[in-house]
Write an enzyme that holds these catalytic residues in place. Structure first.
Site, PDB file in Angstrom:
ATOM      1  N   ASP A 160       0.819  -1.218   0.000  1.00  0.00           N
ATOM      2  CA  ASP A 160       0.000   0.000   0.000  1.00  0.00           C
ATOM      3  C   ASP A 160       0.844   1.256   0.000  1.00  0.00           C
ATOM      4  OD1 ASP A 160       0.620  -0.076   2.704  1.00  0.00           O
ATOM      5  OD2 ASP A 160      -1.264  -1.104   3.174  1.00  0.00           O
ATOM      6  N   LYS A 213      -4.810   3.550  -1.331  1.00  0.00           N
ATOM      7  CA  LYS A 213      -5.781   4.518  -1.831  1.00  0.00           C
ATOM      8  C   LYS A 213      -5.235   5.227  -3.052  1.00  0.00           C
ATOM      9  CE  LYS A 213      -7.858   5.536   2.576  1.00  0.00           C
ATOM     10  NZ  LYS A 213      -7.125   5.887   3.767  1.00  0.00           N
ATOM     11  N   MET A 265      -1.317   9.484  12.332  1.00  0.00           N
ATOM     12  CA  MET A 265      -2.544   9.893  11.621  1.00  0.00           C
ATOM     13  C   MET A 265      -3.192  11.101  12.277  1.00  0.00           C
ATOM     14  SD  MET A 265      -4.063   6.031  11.181  1.00  0.00           S
ATOM     15  CE  MET A 265      -3.739   5.553  12.874  1.00  0.00           C
TER      16      MET A 265
HETATM   17  N1  SAH Z   1       2.005   0.606  10.642  1.00  0.00           N
HETATM   18  C1  SAH Z   1       2.526   1.936  10.447  1.00  0.00           C
HETATM   19  C2  SAH Z   1       1.532   3.009  10.795  1.00  0.00           C
HETATM   20  C3  SAH Z   1       0.313   3.020   9.919  1.00  0.00           C
HETATM   21  S1  SAH Z   1      -0.774   4.318  10.336  1.00  0.00           S
HETATM   22  C4  SAH Z   1       3.812   2.084  11.252  1.00  0.00           C
HETATM   23  O1  SAH Z   1       4.121   1.249  12.082  1.00  0.00           O
HETATM   24  O2  SAH Z   1       4.525   3.062  11.029  1.00  0.00           O
HETATM   25  C5  SAH Z   1      -0.300   5.520   9.155  1.00  0.00           C
HETATM   26  C6  SAH Z   1       0.362   6.694   9.836  1.00  0.00           C
HETATM   27  O3  SAH Z   1       1.719   6.413  10.092  1.00  0.00           O
HETATM   28  C7  SAH Z   1       0.398   7.960   9.018  1.00  0.00           C
HETATM   29  O4  SAH Z   1      -0.802   8.647   9.059  1.00  0.00           O
HETATM   30  C8  SAH Z   1       1.491   8.713   9.715  1.00  0.00           C
HETATM   31  O5  SAH Z   1       1.045   9.265  10.914  1.00  0.00           O
HETATM   32  C9  SAH Z   1       2.440   7.613  10.066  1.00  0.00           C
HETATM   33  N2  SAH Z   1       3.525   7.477   9.082  1.00  0.00           N
HETATM   34  C10 SAH Z   1       3.848   6.385   8.383  1.00  0.00           C
HETATM   35  N3  SAH Z   1       4.932   6.611   7.618  1.00  0.00           N
HETATM   36  C11 SAH Z   1       5.305   7.883   7.869  1.00  0.00           C
HETATM   37  C12 SAH Z   1       6.374   8.700   7.407  1.00  0.00           C
HETATM   38  N4  SAH Z   1       7.283   8.261   6.551  1.00  0.00           N
HETATM   39  N5  SAH Z   1       6.462   9.961   7.884  1.00  0.00           N
HETATM   40  C13 SAH Z   1       5.576  10.430   8.762  1.00  0.00           C
HETATM   41  N6  SAH Z   1       4.553   9.703   9.232  1.00  0.00           N
HETATM   42  C14 SAH Z   1       4.427   8.440   8.798  1.00  0.00           C
END
Ligand code: SAH
Length: 525
Positions: free
Chosen positions: A56, A78, A193
């Site tokens: 994704d 998405k 998020m």
């Molecule tokens: N499983 C993922 C989180 C998924 S929820 C993890 O462990 O990182 C998705 C959220 O992760 C986004 O809305 C944002 O808040 C954060 N996120 C993921 N990658 C990011 C990145 N490179 N920079 C900033 N926020 C990030």
């Protein structure tokens, strides 16, 4: 584990390895926070085996380069113009592919178990008796602050940290977050998020007693060239984020550890930070350049427009190999020439010692190194690294009547053989490998260029330029390169680019990979 269970596990693994009947295995893999190198070794292993990969938006698509060429890649994220798969549809797809006996990787951003809905996917698999494995990843909540110089804990600053979803609707009747307790009980709060809800989050924390001067950082696209950080306090952050126009995805860090950024920011200081660099050379050659770019803080994107293959017509090379003993000189003009020369020798069962008489020259240090690795001593290596300099250097050495073999690419320039012939040498040119165009991934690269997500394009030979233009022939190449830095390894390559209507912004002073990287701003280490 009992012997029976061990036995069962071993035979299941063996069955999976043979790829025979029964359901395949599903790996629920954490892709890491963005930077493609921040995946685990186990995650890479899973990608390399996969028949099918479901990925994704937050998983770096560069990771798909590690998959087999024939692996099926399914985007389930998405898209503004496309139907988005629901979680249920993704679960069904995972089950279906596994029941076909396939090895499936579900690649998810960060760690699959942190706000990643891996639980639901694993439950669906378990319900169908499909074996699965969870491969943890580096979660954005830790890595993104780290790349902004913010360790989520510091011995002198805090003892606790919490990961919080910022996604909860403010209008939800009863919040599953106990704001009254959370606001002051935990030192460092990391919100995922949370950009859209930032005003609500800040309001809740302030209302429940967190001090208005508590430092806050909001970091967007952390660990990637787009990384952007806005800092402030609970009192100021909403306005600052609004003024900066910061959009998701971002991690919000609340707590005193944010202050450490002033001293500890490191990633943004790397010389190539913020630059996504297109590498157009053949896959086998790309790694040196890619590694150096990444080392200096840039993100390499490989678009290998050249594929090297054995010569369509091997007869001239074979004829030369059959009479290797006749040559006074063998002059190699690239590491590829060396590799394919030796490959053919082996295929034909010819012993290198038949070449004992010949003296060996190389066009550059890498070519010389490749020859030395094969146990050959290189007698001649010019100071400048192009064909003209080699011809000059040879002038004092090659005598009239000398027999010279030039094992080279099908598209090699004529300057060197002409210079040798002018010295009275008897020159045999033999195509050792052919360059064929590889246009795979062209549309994806065009899209990245159009969206301004590639900042530098590198060309390491005239053929990379020609093939790049050819691969993108359905696109307006000069328009795609508008605002992009075009960098060439040397004057010859630059001339080819200009002849094809490209604007060249940087030419390496020394025609090496290091020189090229210096030319795009990767000078200071
Ligand atoms: N499983 C993922 C989180 C998924 S929820 C993890 O462990 O990182 C998705 C959220 O992760 C986004 O809305 C944002 O808040 C954060 N996120 C993921 N990658 C990011 C990145 N490179 N920079 C900033 N926020 C990030």
């Amino acid at each position: 584990m009992s012997d029976v269970r061990t036995e069962q596990a071993v035979s299941a693994a063996a069955t999976a390895a043979r790829g025979s009947t029964g359901p395949g295995k599903v790996f629920l893999v954490g892709a890491g926070p963005g930077d493609a190198k921040l995946i685990t070794v186990r995650g890479m292993e899973a990608l390399e085996q996969a028949d099918v990969i479901l990925y994704d938006r937050l998983a770096n698509p560069r990771l798909l380069d590690y998959a087999r060429d024939d692996a099926e890649r399914i985007y389930v994220g998405k898209m503004p113009d496309r139907h988005t798969l629901t979680q249920e549809e993704i679960n069904v797809l995972l089950v279906e592919k596994a029941l076909e006996g396939k090895t499936v990787v579900r690649l998810k951003g960060g760690d699959p178990c942190v706000f990643g809905r891996v639980g639901e996917e694993a439950e669906a698999l378990a319900a169908h008796g499909i074996p699965f494995e969870i491969v943890p990843g580096i979660t954005a909540g830790i890595a993104v602050p780290a790349y902004a110089g913010i360790p989520v804990t510091h011995r002198d600053v805090n003892a606790t940290v919490a990961f919080v979803t910022g996604h909860e609707r403010p209008d939800k009747e009863t919040s599953s977050i106990n704001w009254a307790k959370l606001a002051t009980a935990v030192d460092t709060l990391v919100f995922y998020m949370g950009v859209g809800n930032l005003p609500f989050i800040v309001e809740q924390l302030l209302a429940h007693g967190r001090a208005p001067d508590t430092p806050v950082a909001v970091i967007r696209w952390g660990t990637l060239p787009e990384q952007e950080t806005v800092t402030g306090t609970l009192a100021t952050i909403v306005e600052r984020v609004r003024a900066a126009g910061l959009k998701p995805p971002a991690i919000t860090v609340v707590g005193d550890v944010v202050r450490l950024r002033e001293k500890l920011a490191w990633y943004e200081k790397k010389p190539l930070f913020g630059k996504r660099v297109l590498v157009t050379r053949a896959r086998a050659q790309a790694s040196d350049l890619s590694r150096l770019i990444a080392e200096l803080g840039g993100e390499p994107v490989e678009f290998p427009v050249i594929r090297l293959v054995p010569p369509r017509n091997p007869a001239p090379l074979d004829a030369a190999l059959d009479r290797l003993g006749d040559f006074d000189w063998v002059i190699f003009t690239s590491t590829n020439g060396v590799a394919f020369f030796f490959r053919r020798l082996r295929e034909r069962g010819i012993d290198i010692r038949t070449m004992a008489r010949a003296r060996v020259a190389a066009v550059g240090p890498k070519t010389a190194e490749a020859l030395e690795e094969k146990g050959m001593r290189v007698e001649l290596l010019p100071q400048r690294f192009d064909g003209d300099a080699l011809a000059e250097a040879l002038a004092g050495k090659v005598k009239a009547g000398d027999r010279v073999l030039l094992p080279r690419a099908d598209i090699a320039r004529k300057a060197l053989p002409e210079a040798l012939r002018a010295l009275g040498a008897e020159v045999t040119e033999a195509d050792t490998y052919d360059n064929v165009i590889d246009a795979r991934g062209a549309d994806e690269v065009a899209a990245l260029l159009r969206e301004g997500r590639i900042h530098v394009v590198t060309f390491t030979s005239s053929s990379t330029v020609r093939n790049f233009v050819e691969a993108l022939k359905d696109h307006d190449v000069p328009a795609l390169l508008d605002g992009v830095t075009v960098a060439c390894i040397g004057p010859v390559t630059a001339k080819t680019a200009e002849a094809l209507g490209l604007r060249v912004d940087a030419v390496a002073e020394e025609a090496t990979i290091e020189g090229l990287v210096r030319a795009i701003g990767g000078g200071a280490r």
